[in-house]
Design a protein around this motif. Structure first.
Motif, short mmCIF file in Angstrom:
data_model
loop_
_atom_site.label_atom_id
_atom_site.label_comp_id
_atom_site.label_asym_id
_atom_site.label_seq_id
_atom_site.Cartn_x
_atom_site.Cartn_y
_atom_site.Cartn_z
N THR A 540 0.85 -1.19 0.00
CA THR A 540 0.00 0.00 0.00
C THR A 540 0.89 1.23 0.00
OG1 THR A 540 -1.70 -1.16 1.27
CG2 THR A 540 -1.82 1.25 1.20
N VAL A 541 0.68 2.12 -0.96
CA VAL A 541 1.48 3.34 -1.09
C VAL A 541 0.53 4.54 -1.07
CG1 VAL A 541 3.09 4.67 -2.50
CG2 VAL A 541 3.27 2.18 -2.40
N MET A 542 0.87 5.52 -0.25
CA MET A 542 0.08 6.74 -0.18
C MET A 542 1.00 7.94 -0.23
SD MET A 542 -2.94 6.15 2.60
CE MET A 542 -3.31 7.87 2.34
N ILE A 543 0.51 9.01 -0.85
CA ILE A 543 1.20 10.31 -0.83
C ILE A 543 0.33 11.27 -0.03
CG2 ILE A 543 1.98 12.27 -2.22
CD1 ILE A 543 2.53 10.36 -4.49
N ALA A 544 0.94 11.94 0.94
CA ALA A 544 0.22 12.88 1.80
C ALA A 544 0.70 14.30 1.51
CB ALA A 544 0.42 12.54 3.27
N THR A 545 -0.26 15.19 1.32
CA THR A 545 0.03 16.60 1.05
C THR A 545 -0.70 17.46 2.07
OG1 THR A 545 0.32 16.21 -1.32
CG2 THR A 545 -0.14 18.47 -0.63
N LEU A 546 0.00 18.41 2.67
CA LEU A 546 -0.62 19.34 3.62
C LEU A 546 -0.95 20.65 2.91
CD1 LEU A 546 0.58 17.27 5.64
CD2 LEU A 546 0.89 19.18 7.21
N ALA A 547 -2.19 21.10 3.07
CA ALA A 547 -2.65 22.35 2.45
C ALA A 547 -3.07 23.31 3.55
CB ALA A 547 -3.81 22.08 1.50
N PRO A 548 -2.25 24.31 3.90
CA PRO A 548 -2.62 25.26 4.96
C PRO A 548 -3.84 26.09 4.55
CG PRO A 548 -0.26 25.36 4.48
CD PRO A 548 -0.90 24.56 3.38
N VAL A 549 -4.72 26.33 5.51
CA VAL A 549 -5.92 27.15 5.31
C VAL A 549 -5.93 28.22 6.39
CG1 VAL A 549 -8.43 27.16 5.16
CG2 VAL A 549 -7.16 25.16 4.39
N SER A 550 -6.25 29.47 6.01
CA SER A 550 -6.15 30.61 6.93
C SER A 550 -7.38 30.77 7.81
CB SER A 550 -5.89 31.90 6.13
OG SER A 550 -4.66 31.82 5.47
N ILE A 551 -7.78 29.71 8.48
CA ILE A 551 -8.78 29.79 9.53
C ILE A 551 -8.23 29.02 10.73
CG2 ILE A 551 -10.76 30.06 8.01
CD1 ILE A 551 -11.31 27.12 8.23
#
Length: 664
Positions: A540-551
Motif C-alpha cells: 500500500t502506497v500513499m502520498i500525503a500533502t498538507l494544504a494550509p488554510v487561513s482559519i
C-alpha cells in the motif's frame, strides 16, 4: 478497535456520502484573497487588546520627542519663543494627522493579505495580482521589510531608556542605574514573548489605559493654564517656521519624525485585531491623549523655558514624578511590544512568500496572527541589548533613529499607489495628489534623517540591507533549486505509467508506505529512489500533502480530500490534509482520523506504516545564476531550516529519510 481493525480482515463499507455543496463556507472564505481577520471577540474587547499591543510605541513618543527637539544647541532653528514653540507643535500635529490618521488609519489599512498588514502584505498582493513592474516593486518591498527589522531594534531601546531616565529628574542620586535597569527590563520582555502577544496584550491593556489617561490629564492641565497654545494646531505656524528658518528648520524634521514612531507597527499588527478596532482606538483614545500632552509640553516650554531639559516629567508635580517614572517604564514595555509583534508578523509573511526558510512559528492565541518566532525574538534581543550598551542614553539613541522608519514609509506609499491603481482602478487624478502629499512629507523626513548617518544611523540601514539581501538570496536560490528538483523528480503521472514496463520488474512487499510531498505533480524523490535502487514498492502506497488554510480550525468534513492515482497493480492513494493555523500538524493522527471517517480502508495498517521523507543534499556547482558566496549562504540557511519530521510529528522509529543530491 480501529487500531486493530487491520488484523480482522476486510468487510464491505458503504461509500461516504458526497457533500452536495462542496467545501464549507469557512474554507471558501479562507481561500479568498479578500478574506479579512476573523473576529473572535467583540469590537470593544479587540480594541482594548489593540490598545495594549499596537499603541504603546506611538503613545510613549511624548517621553522624548519635545525634549529632543528643544535640546540646547542641537537644532539652530528651535527657540523657546512663541513662533518657535507654536511652529514645532504645529509640525507635530500635522505629522500625526497626515502620516497616522490619513495615511495608515485611513487608506493603507485597506490593503491587506488575507487580514495581515505591513509591507510584506503589500509585497504579497503585488506578486499575487502580478502588478506591472512586479519584480521592481517586490524588491522595494523586501528592502522595506529589512528596514522594518532594523527599526525594530531601535524602538524598544529608545523607549525604555527614555522612560527610565526619568530617575534623573525624580531621584538624581540613582541616575547611574539607568542602563542596568533598562537592560533588565528589555531582556525580561523578550523572555516573556513565548507566552504570546495575546497574554501580553491583556496583561498590559489596563496599564496602557492608565498611561493615556495620565498623559492626557497632565497635558490638559497645562493647556488650561495657557489656552493660547491651541492656536498651534493651525498649519500656518508650521509653514511659517519652515519658511523663516530654511535649512535649519528642515534639519529639525529629523527630530519631529519621532512623534510618529510606531506608525508602521500599527499597520503590521493589523492581522492581530483587524482594521476596525485599531482605527477606533486611535481616534477615540490615542490621538486625543498624545495631542493634549504635546500641547501641554509646548505650553510648559513657552511659559517656563528653564524646564526644556525634560518637559514631559516636569509637567507633573515633584511628588508624582517617581510614580510617573514607574508608569512610563511599564508603558514603554508596551511600546517595545508593538515593534516586536510587528517583526513577528513580517517574518511570518516572508516565510509564506518564500523569502525566508521555514522557521519555527508558535501560534499563541485563538486570535489569528498572534504568533511567536523564537529566532527573530532572540535576534532582536541581542541587537537591542547591544544598542543600549553602546549608546547609553536616549539623546544618542534618537540620533540614530529615523532613517529606517522613514524609508519604510516611502516604500509603503509607492507599493500602495501601485496596488490602488492596478487592483481598485483608482484614477491618477485622485491618487496622485494623495500619494504626492504622503511622499512630500516622507521624503522630507527621510532626507532630514540622512544627516544622522554620521552619528550611527548607518546601523539600522546595515541591518535592513542584511535582512533584505538574505531574503533576496533565499528567493532566488529557491527558484533555481525548484527548477533543478522538478527536473530530478520528473512527472508523477509518467512515473506511474512506466512502472509496469520497468526493468528489472518492480516487486511488491508487505506493508504500508506513506510519502510526504508538496504536490502530486512531481514524483517524491524518496518514492523514485525506492523504485530505482530497491526495485520494490510497498503493498500500500500513499502520498500525503498538507494544504494550509487561513482559519483557526478546519472542520472534520473539510479536512480531508482523497483520490486514486495510477491504475492496475500500481495504483496509489493521495490524501490532502487541510490544516488551520491553530490545528496541530500531526500526520499519523490525521491519517487515523481519515480512516475512522471511511476515506481510507478500515483494514489499512497505519500503526506499522513507514513514513518516507525526501531530504535533498544540495550540491553547489559552478552553474550560473548566483555568485558562489551567495550559494554558500543559501545552503547554510537550507541546512538550518526546521526538520519536516518535527514539523509533521512523525514517529522517528518508523520514519525513513532518503537523501538525494540536487545540483545548485
Amino acid at each position: 478497535m480501529h487500531e486493530a481493525a487491520h488484523k480482522l480482515g476486510y468487510w464491505p463499507v458503504g461509500p461516504v456520502t458526497p457533500r452536495e455543496t462542496g467545501p464549507s463556507e469557512k474554507v471558501r472564505q479562507a481561500e479568498s484573497d479578500d478574506r479579512d481577520v476573523v473576529a473572535h471577540a467583540s469590537k470593544a474587547v479587540l480594541a482594548f487588546g489593540a490598545l495594549g499591543i499596537v499603541y504603546g510605541d506611538i503613545g510613549t513618543s511624548p517621553l522624548y520627542t519635545v525634549q529632543t527637539i528643544f535640546q540646547p544647541g542641537k537644532y539652530h532653528a528651535v527657540h523657546t519663543t512663541t513662533a518657535g514653540v507654536f511652529g514645532i507643535a504645529s509640525l507635530i500635529f500635522w505629522a500625526l494627522m497626515i502620516e497616522v490618521s490619513i495615511k495608515y488609519a485611513g487608506f493603507i489599512m485597506r490593503a491587506h493579505n488575507r487580514g495581515d498588514g505591513g509591507i510584506m502584505a503589500l509585497v504579497a498582493l503585488v506578486m499575487r495580482r502580478r502588478i506591472p513592474h512586479m519584480a521592481v516593486l517586490a524588491i522595494l518591498g523586501i528592502f522595506g521589510a529589512g528596514l522594518f527589522f532594523g527599526d525594530g531594534m531601535i524602538t524598544p531601546a529608545i523607549s525604555v531608556v527614555s522612560a527610565v531616565e526619568g530617575l534623573d529628574v525624580a531621584t538624581p542620586s540613582v541616575s547611574g542605574l539607568v542602563v542596568p535597569i533598562s537592560l533588565v527590563i528589555l531582556i525580561g520582555l523578550f523572555v516573556v514573548q513565548r507566552f504570546g502577544t495575546g497574554a501580553v496584550g491583556w496583561l498590559f491593556g489596563p496599564v496602557i489605559s492608565i498611561w493615556f489617561v495620565a498623559i492626557a490629564i497632565l497635558g490638559l492641565h497645562e493647556v488650561v493654564l495657557h489656552p493660547a497654545v491651541v492656536k498651534a494646531l493651525s498649519p500656518s505656524y508650521g509653514i511659517r517656521f519652515m519658511v523663516d528658518h530654511g535649512l535649519d528648520a528642515f534639519l529639525t524634521l529629523g527630530a519631529v519624525v519621532l512623534c510618529v514612531t510606531g506608525a508602521e507597527a500599527l499597520y503590521a499588527d493589523r492581522g492581530h485585531f483587524g482594521a476596525g478596532p485599531i482605527r477606533f482606538t486611535w481616534f477615540s483614545i490615542v490621538l486625543p491623549a498624545v495631542l493634549l500632552n504635546y500641547l501641554g509640553q509646548s505650553a510648559l516650554v513657552l511659559a517656563h523655558p528653564s524646564k526644556v531639559s525634560n518637559p514631559f516629567y516636569l509637567l507633573a508635580p515633584h511628588s508624582l514624578q517617581l510614580p510617573l517614572v514607574v508608569l512610563a517604564t511599564l508603558a514603554t514595555i508596551i511600546a517595545s511590544q508593538a515593534a516586536i509583534t510587528g517583526s513577528f508578523s513580517v517574518a511570518k509573511q516572508a516565510i509564506q512568500l518564500g523569502l525566508l526558510p521555514r522557521l519555527k512559528i508558535v501560534q499563541t492565541s485563538n486570535i489569528e496572527g498572534q504568533i511567536y518566532v523564537p529566532l527573530i525574538n532572540w535576534f532582536l534581543c541581542i541587537g537591542v541589548a547591544a544598542l543600549v550598551l553602546i549608546f547609553q542614553n536616549s539623546n544618542k539613541l534618537t540620533d540614530i533613529y529615523g532613517v529606517a522608519v522613514t524609508g519604510t514609509f516611502i516604500l509603503n506609499t509607492i507599493l500602495f499607489a501601485s496596488l490602488a491603481r492596478a487592483m481598485w482602478h483608482v484614477p491618477w487624478w485622485r491618487l496622485g495628489p494623495l500619494c504626492g502629499l504622503f511622499l512630500i512629507v516622507e521624503v522630507s523626513f527621510f532626507a532630514a534623517n540622512l544627516t544622522k548617518i554620521d552619528h550611527g544611523a548607518y546601523l539600522s540601514l546595515a541591518v535592513g540591507l542584511a535582512f533584505a539581501f538574505t531574503m533576496v538570496t533565499w528567493r532566488r536560490g529557491r527558484q533555481i533549486l525548484s527548477a533543478n528538483r522538478t527536473e530530478e523528480e520528473g512527472s508523477l503521472e509518467a512515473f506511474l505509467v512506466s512502472l509496469p514496463d520497468a526493468e528489472p520488474p518492480v516487486g511488491r512487499v508487505p506493508g504500508t508506505a506513506i510519502y510526504l510531498a508538496p504536490t502530486t505533480a512531481n514524483t517524491p524523490l524518496a518514492l523514485r529512489a525506492e523504485v530505482e535502487h530497491n526495485h520494490v514498492l510497498h503493498e500500500t502506497v500513499m502520498i500525503a500533502t498538507l494544504a494550509p488554510v487561513s482559519i483557526s480550525h478546519v472542520d472534520p468534513d473539510d479536512r480531508f480530500a482523497f483520490e486514486w492515482l495510477g491504475s492496475g497493480r500500481f495504483k496509489l492513494g493521495h490524501l490532502t490534509l487541510h490544516i488551520g493555523y491553530r490545528d496541530t500538524v500531526n500526520l499519523p493522527r490525521d491519517l487515523a482520523l481519515a480512516r475512522k471517517r471511511g476515506l481510507l480502508a478500515r483494514n489499512l495498517d497505519l500503526e506499522h506504516a513507514s513514513y518516507f521523507v525526501s531530504r535533498m543534499q544540495i550540491v553547489r556547482t559552478k552553474a550560473p545564476g548566483m555568485a558562489p558566496w551567495r550559494k554558500a549562504l543559501f545552503v547554510f540557511m537550507a541546512r538550518n531550516a526546521s526538520s519536516p519530521v518535527e514539523d509533521f510529528s512523525l514517529p522517528e522509529e518508523r520514519t525513513v529519510i532518503m537523501g538525494s543530491q540536487v545540483d545548485f
